[in-house]
Design a protein around this motif. Structure first.
Motif, mmCIF file in Angstrom:
data_model
loop_
_atom_site.group_PDB
_atom_site.id
_atom_site.type_symbol
_atom_site.label_atom_id
_atom_site.label_comp_id
_atom_site.label_asym_id
_atom_site.label_seq_id
_atom_site.Cartn_x
_atom_site.Cartn_y
_atom_site.Cartn_z
ATOM 1 N N ARG A 35 0.107 29.875 -2.680
ATOM 2 C CA ARG A 35 -0.037 28.534 -3.232
ATOM 3 C C ARG A 35 1.175 28.173 -4.092
ATOM 4 N NH1 ARG A 35 -5.636 30.270 -4.429
ATOM 5 N NH2 ARG A 35 -5.132 30.236 -6.657
ATOM 6 N N ASP A 36 1.636 29.115 -4.896
ATOM 7 C CA ASP A 36 2.802 28.855 -5.748
ATOM 8 C C ASP A 36 4.057 28.609 -4.917
ATOM 9 O OD1 ASP A 36 1.238 29.146 -7.995
ATOM 10 O OD2 ASP A 36 1.852 31.226 -8.390
ATOM 11 N N LYS A 39 4.087 25.156 -2.966
ATOM 12 C CA LYS A 39 4.349 24.011 -3.836
ATOM 13 C C LYS A 39 5.852 23.776 -3.975
ATOM 14 C CE LYS A 39 1.587 25.244 -7.349
ATOM 15 N NZ LYS A 39 0.794 25.131 -8.611
ATOM 16 N N LEU A 43 7.969 20.528 -2.543
ATOM 17 C CA LEU A 43 8.842 19.762 -3.437
ATOM 18 C C LEU A 43 10.245 19.659 -2.865
ATOM 19 C CD1 LEU A 43 9.113 18.353 -6.240
ATOM 20 C CD2 LEU A 43 9.904 20.571 -7.116
ATOM 21 N N GLY A 132 -5.796 17.348 -4.266
ATOM 22 C CA GLY A 132 -4.622 18.202 -4.206
ATOM 23 C C GLY A 132 -4.915 19.526 -3.524
ATOM 24 N N ARG A 133 -6.115 20.062 -3.739
ATOM 25 C CA ARG A 133 -6.491 21.326 -3.090
ATOM 26 C C ARG A 133 -6.608 21.153 -1.575
ATOM 27 N NH1 ARG A 133 -10.407 25.207 -6.611
ATOM 28 N NH2 ARG A 133 -9.132 25.254 -8.492
ATOM 29 N N LEU A 136 -3.063 20.947 -0.158
ATOM 30 C CA LEU A 136 -2.422 22.261 -0.044
ATOM 31 C C LEU A 136 -3.004 23.059 1.103
ATOM 32 C CD1 LEU A 136 -1.706 23.997 -3.485
ATOM 33 C CD2 LEU A 136 -0.116 22.949 -1.871
ATOM 34 N N MET A 450 3.474 17.885 -8.310
ATOM 35 C CA MET A 450 3.514 18.988 -7.342
ATOM 36 C C MET A 450 3.259 20.329 -8.001
ATOM 37 S SD MET A 450 3.559 18.588 -4.173
ATOM 38 C CE MET A 450 3.502 20.362 -4.064
ATOM 39 N N MET A 451 3.791 20.538 -9.172
ATOM 40 C CA MET A 451 3.614 21.825 -9.837
ATOM 41 C C MET A 451 2.162 22.029 -10.305
ATOM 42 S SD MET A 451 6.438 23.487 -9.591
ATOM 43 C CE MET A 451 6.390 22.744 -7.961
ATOM 44 N N ASN A 452 1.406 20.934 -10.382
ATOM 45 C CA ASN A 452 0.003 21.016 -10.806
ATOM 46 C C ASN A 452 -0.916 20.381 -9.768
ATOM 47 O OD1 ASN A 452 0.250 21.996 -13.792
ATOM 48 N ND2 ASN A 452 1.779 20.374 -13.598
ATOM 49 N N ILE A 453 -0.521 20.484 -8.499
ATOM 50 C CA ILE A 453 -1.205 19.750 -7.437
ATOM 51 C C ILE A 453 -2.666 20.158 -7.285
ATOM 52 C CG2 ILE A 453 -0.633 21.314 -5.535
ATOM 53 C CD1 ILE A 453 -0.391 17.477 -5.421
ATOM 54 N N GLU A 454 -2.997 21.384 -7.630
ATOM 55 C CA GLU A 454 -4.386 21.837 -7.474
ATOM 56 C C GLU A 454 -5.339 21.099 -8.421
ATOM 57 O OE1 GLU A 454 -2.327 24.479 -10.459
ATOM 58 O OE2 GLU A 454 -1.864 23.640 -8.481
#
Length: 470
Positions: A35-36, A39, A43, A132-133, A136, A450-454
């Motif tokens: 997941r990391d 992202k 981006l 966002g989840r 992803l 994007m960095m906190n999309i979840e």
């Protein structure tokens, strides 16, 4: 007359396996490191697209489609324009691939974000409220499947003249779109079959044609069509990979054995190809990056300029020789960005090979052409024999006019899965590219989202930040 086999007679273990992965993938089953990583990959693709919006081929494509399509459902990234979902996917995929600075899965020979993201976000535009989840999860489905199809086909696929970014890319696109739509496994089987029969792309597009940029967009559009049609009951080739007559693998390889079906599902759901996708820090085709890294390392040991060089010999795989090793002749920006001797000359003269080093005027630059003639690209059979995993490996031999000789071997470039970039490096590249087209406030909003999309409850917030306000 012949007859179609009954469903239970059809051998489609691999197609079915992929379809079940797409239908059953859960966000919670995706490892945190995957997941990391995805992202950052996403981006990076957005930055490439936003930069690409003002390129000549992008403008022609957008102007053409805007004249034909009055629908305004789906945004075109880095612009204030909207099109129908399929046309937006076509343009957005072209934007990501617009300047040879987007991601690459080396073994699968695929620019994954360019084909996956436009299709997934086209679905998001038709279904407000995608979280966002969910976004992803759909992206992971697309990022996993396309590379596996590329690995199944092997480097021979591109060597035969197929542009894998287009031919293989439809499967990333349809997987992402099918996951975003929430298709069942049965529907996903048909979606794969609809996408696969649209697969196309000729490698001769690399020799100066604008159309090479459009291949990713067309693949994304075809994958989107596959998912949308299957959702309504339209049927496709249910054994699109396995069929010995007219199946994707047998037809595209012109054989019964120059592909490996087991690669399609081996480790699917446990070994994530997301972790093997590399980013580019040079604005040229991925096959050139290892040579450029080698020369940077040599220059760090002993500084030298272009006129100090007597000869540079690059020993690489057969694919490298065929793909990028021809004698440079000006044929447009696409050809310049793919040609290894030209990119070496650019590095020696300019000190970098990024977006500012490629303009229409540079294509015919006499100095770059002169220096490019000092570069020879030859096959090392031992590198070829190491297979697709090492297809970018090079051994660079440098001879200077003062008699100095240096040699450097590089297996994988900066930004590769073996030496992946830091989050700060990826964000810095995104800011450099996106700031040319959207406000700094919007740039920061995309990064933060994007960095906190979840945590995002509606992916529309991300899409909104990617557009230019009227």
């Amino acid at each position: 007359m012949g007859h179609a086999p009954a469903t239970d007679e059809i051998q489609n273990t691999y197609t079915r396996g992929i379809a079940e992965f797409i239908a059953n993938l859960k966000y919670e089953a995706i490892p945190e490191q995957v997941r990391d990583r995805i992202k950052l990959l996403i981006l990076d693709s957005f930055g490439c697209a936003i930069f690409g919006a003002e390129l000549p081929w992008s403008k022609i494509l957008l102007e053409t489609l805007t004249a034909e399509d009055q629908t305004t459902t789906t945004p075109v990234w880095g612009t204030d324009k909207r099109l129908s979902a399929p046309h937006a996917a076509l343009v957005n995929g072209t934007l990501v691939q617009g300047f040879e600075i987007d991601d690459v899965h080396r073994v699968g020979v695929l620019h994954v974000g360019a084909v996956t993201l436009p299709a997934v976000l086209a679905v998001a535009g038709r279904q407000p409220g995608m979280t966002g989840r969910d976004f992803l999860r759909a992206c992971v489905a697309g990022y996993e499947i396309g590379p596996r199809v590329g690995m199944c086909m092997g480097p021979e696929h591109i060597a035969q003249g197929w542009h894998s970014g287009a031919t293989v890319g439809v499967f990333s696109a349809v997987a992402g779109a099918a996951a975003a739509l929430g298709l069942s496994a049965d529907q996903a089987v048909h979606a794969l079959g609809i996408a696969g029969t649209q697969s196309s792309g000729l490698m001769a597009a690399q020799f100066g044609a604008m159309v090479k940029r459009m291949h990713a967009g067309r693949a994304s559009q075809s994958g989107l069509y596959g998912a949308l049609l299957a959702a309504r009951g339209f049927t496709g080739i249910v054994d699109v990979f396995e069929n010995p007559y007219g199946g994707f693998c047998s037809t595209m390889s012109r054989s019964t054995d120059r592909f490996d079906l087991t690669k399609l599902t081996a480790g699917l759901g446990t070994q994530f190809e997301v972790m093997r996708i590399a980013l580019k820090f040079y604005s040229c085709v991925g096959s050139n990056h290892t040579t450029l890294d080698a020369l940077r390392t040599m220059r760090a040991r002993k500084p030298f300029g272009p006129d100090d060089v007597e000869e540079i010999v690059v020993e690489g795989s057969r694919v490298t020789v065929d793909h990028v090793g021809w004698k440079y002749v000006p044929q447009g920006l696409t050809s310049a960005q793919l040609n290894l001797p030209y990119c070496v000359a650019t590095l020696l003269l300019e000190g970098d090979v990024f977006v500012d080093q490629f303009t229409e005027a540079d294509v015919t630059n006499a100095e770059r052409i002169r220096i490019s003639q000092k570069v020879k690209v030859v096959e090392d059979p031992a590198i070829t024999a190491r297979g697709a995993v090492y297809r970018h490996m090079v051994n660079v031999k440098l001879k200077l006019k003062d008699g100095t000789r240096m040699e450097e071997t590089v297996e994988a470039p900066r930004g590769s899965e073996h030496s992946f970039a830091s989050a700060d490096d990826v964000i810095e590249k995104f800011v450099k590219l996106a700031s040319r087209r959207i406000s700094r406030q919007a740039v920061d909003r995309v990064v933060d989202t994007m960095m906190n999309i979840e945590k995002v409850d509606d992916i529309g917030k991300l899409v909104d930040a990617l557009t230019v306000k009227r």
